[in-house]
Design a protein around this motif. Structure first.
Motif, short mmCIF file in Angstrom:
data_model
loop_
_atom_site.label_atom_id
_atom_site.label_comp_id
_atom_site.label_asym_id
_atom_site.label_seq_id
_atom_site.Cartn_x
_atom_site.Cartn_y
_atom_site.Cartn_z
N GLU A 1 -5.50 3.11 -5.20
CA GLU A 1 -5.77 3.23 -3.77
C GLU A 1 -6.72 4.39 -3.50
O GLU A 1 -6.58 5.46 -4.09
CB GLU A 1 -4.45 3.47 -3.02
CG GLU A 1 -3.40 2.40 -3.30
CD GLU A 1 -2.02 2.73 -2.74
OE1 GLU A 1 -1.11 1.94 -2.95
OE2 GLU A 1 -1.89 3.80 -2.11
N PHE B 1 -7.56 -0.71 -3.38
CA PHE B 1 -7.53 -0.72 -1.93
C PHE B 1 -8.32 0.45 -1.37
O PHE B 1 -8.16 1.58 -1.82
CB PHE B 1 -6.10 -0.68 -1.43
CG PHE B 1 -5.30 -1.87 -1.89
CD1 PHE B 1 -5.48 -3.11 -1.29
CD2 PHE B 1 -4.42 -1.77 -2.94
CE1 PHE B 1 -4.79 -4.21 -1.73
CE2 PHE B 1 -3.73 -2.87 -3.39
CZ PHE B 1 -3.91 -4.10 -2.79
N ILE C 1 0.87 -1.18 0.00
CA ILE C 1 0.00 0.00 0.00
C ILE C 1 0.90 1.22 0.00
O ILE C 1 1.44 1.62 1.04
CB ILE C 1 -0.91 0.03 1.25
CG1 ILE C 1 -1.57 -1.33 1.47
CG2 ILE C 1 -1.95 1.13 1.12
CD1 ILE C 1 -2.56 -1.71 0.42
N VAL D 1 -7.72 -1.65 5.83
CA VAL D 1 -7.55 -1.66 4.38
C VAL D 1 -8.35 -2.81 3.80
O VAL D 1 -8.21 -3.95 4.23
CB VAL D 1 -6.07 -1.86 4.00
CG1 VAL D 1 -5.92 -1.97 2.50
CG2 VAL D 1 -5.22 -0.72 4.53
#
Lengths: 157, 157
Positions: free
Chosen positions: A146, A108, A88, A117
């Motif tokens: 993300e 994510f 991440i 997450v």
DNA sequence: CTTGACTTGTGATATTATCACATATACGCC
DNA sequence: GGCGTATATGTGATAATATCACAAGTCAAG
């Protein structure tokens, strides 16, 4: 793909289950899931959230493994490389993959409140991204998607 | 949104043009585009590619600004905050926004060969991502979408 | 059992990012 | 214009993240 996070579930079971699949996958693909690597995966699964490399390293060192950064980074790199964990970037952290084996490169969802997450289905996202890229003549090899926001649990609190 | 990268274009003109729009935007929104901040934006535009904070800092220091990291980080943070620059997490780097003002939160296409970074239209991508998130009850506030691959120029070489 | 590829341990160091605090500058208000 | 406040900058120190280089160990194939 079942969204595991954001829902109550038998936690210890989910750890064992994912670990089981990861081991099967490793055997199948002739991957060497050595003690350090396996332990790192377990640590990530136990934490059930993103961990920094140094957090992992601290755990490893406490258990008798090496205590220098490369020990953690190498194991994490291996796991990411083979789809057993994810990096991440937004958090400079790593998290266990909840769906090992199922070919996926998920999006994510990072909760800014509780730091959880979740892996979200990114099939549609990747399709759209691929289309945008293709329009520019760009060939995508890897990507990271993300999102930061609020998870359902933190929204109601 | 026009893709500026990956196409031949009057480079010096694009710098001036984007800079002009950035300044207009700053005035309109009562932003304080101070000398350091403006210079950082110019540096990013001139480079026409992603730069690390320390690269920027080196340039600043050579021009008489402060030579400590916060000088660069603060200016970069300001620019990103107000949509005049973007942060490329995959590269730990920053790049000037090529479309200031146009509300957008683009996807980035990063060439692994020449390190160029293009902003791709991410409307479809964000829609798909939002749908996935909503299905899990997650509210997205910000997101970063980055793809690594080969740009058209490097593919043919 | 030996070779070669891969893995781990370890020390050093590089890179990226933030904190804390003093000083200076710009802006709103009167 | 002068005052007080918020904002911005300079500077030194340090934290957090990541990589390099090399020696030693382990595993598996032949």
């Amino acid at each position: 793909m079942e969204p595991l996070a954001f829902h109550h579930h038998d936690h210890s079971h989910c750890e064992g289950d994912v670990m089981h699949r990861a081991e099967a996958l490793a055997k199948e693909q002739r991957l060497r899931l050595t003690p350090v690597r396996k332990r790192v995966l377990e640590i990530l699964l136990e934490a059930h959230k993103a961990m920094g490399a140094y957090d992992v390293l601290q755990r490893l060192a406490a258990e008798g493994f090496g205590n220098q950064p490369p020990v953690a980074y190498r194991a994490l790199e291996f796991l990411v490389e083979h789809g057993l964990a994810h990096r991440i970037r937004r958090l400079n952290a790593f998290t266990a993959c909840m769906h090992p084996g199922e070919a996926h490169s998920p999006a994510f969802l990072i909760c800014r409140q509780c730091d959880s997450v979740a892996e979200a289905d990114a099939a549609g996202v990747r399709a759209a991204l691929g289309a945008s890229a293709e329009a520019l003549g760009f060939t995508i090899e890897r990507s990271n998607i993300e999102a930061l926001g609020l998870c359902p649990a933190c929204k109601t609190e």
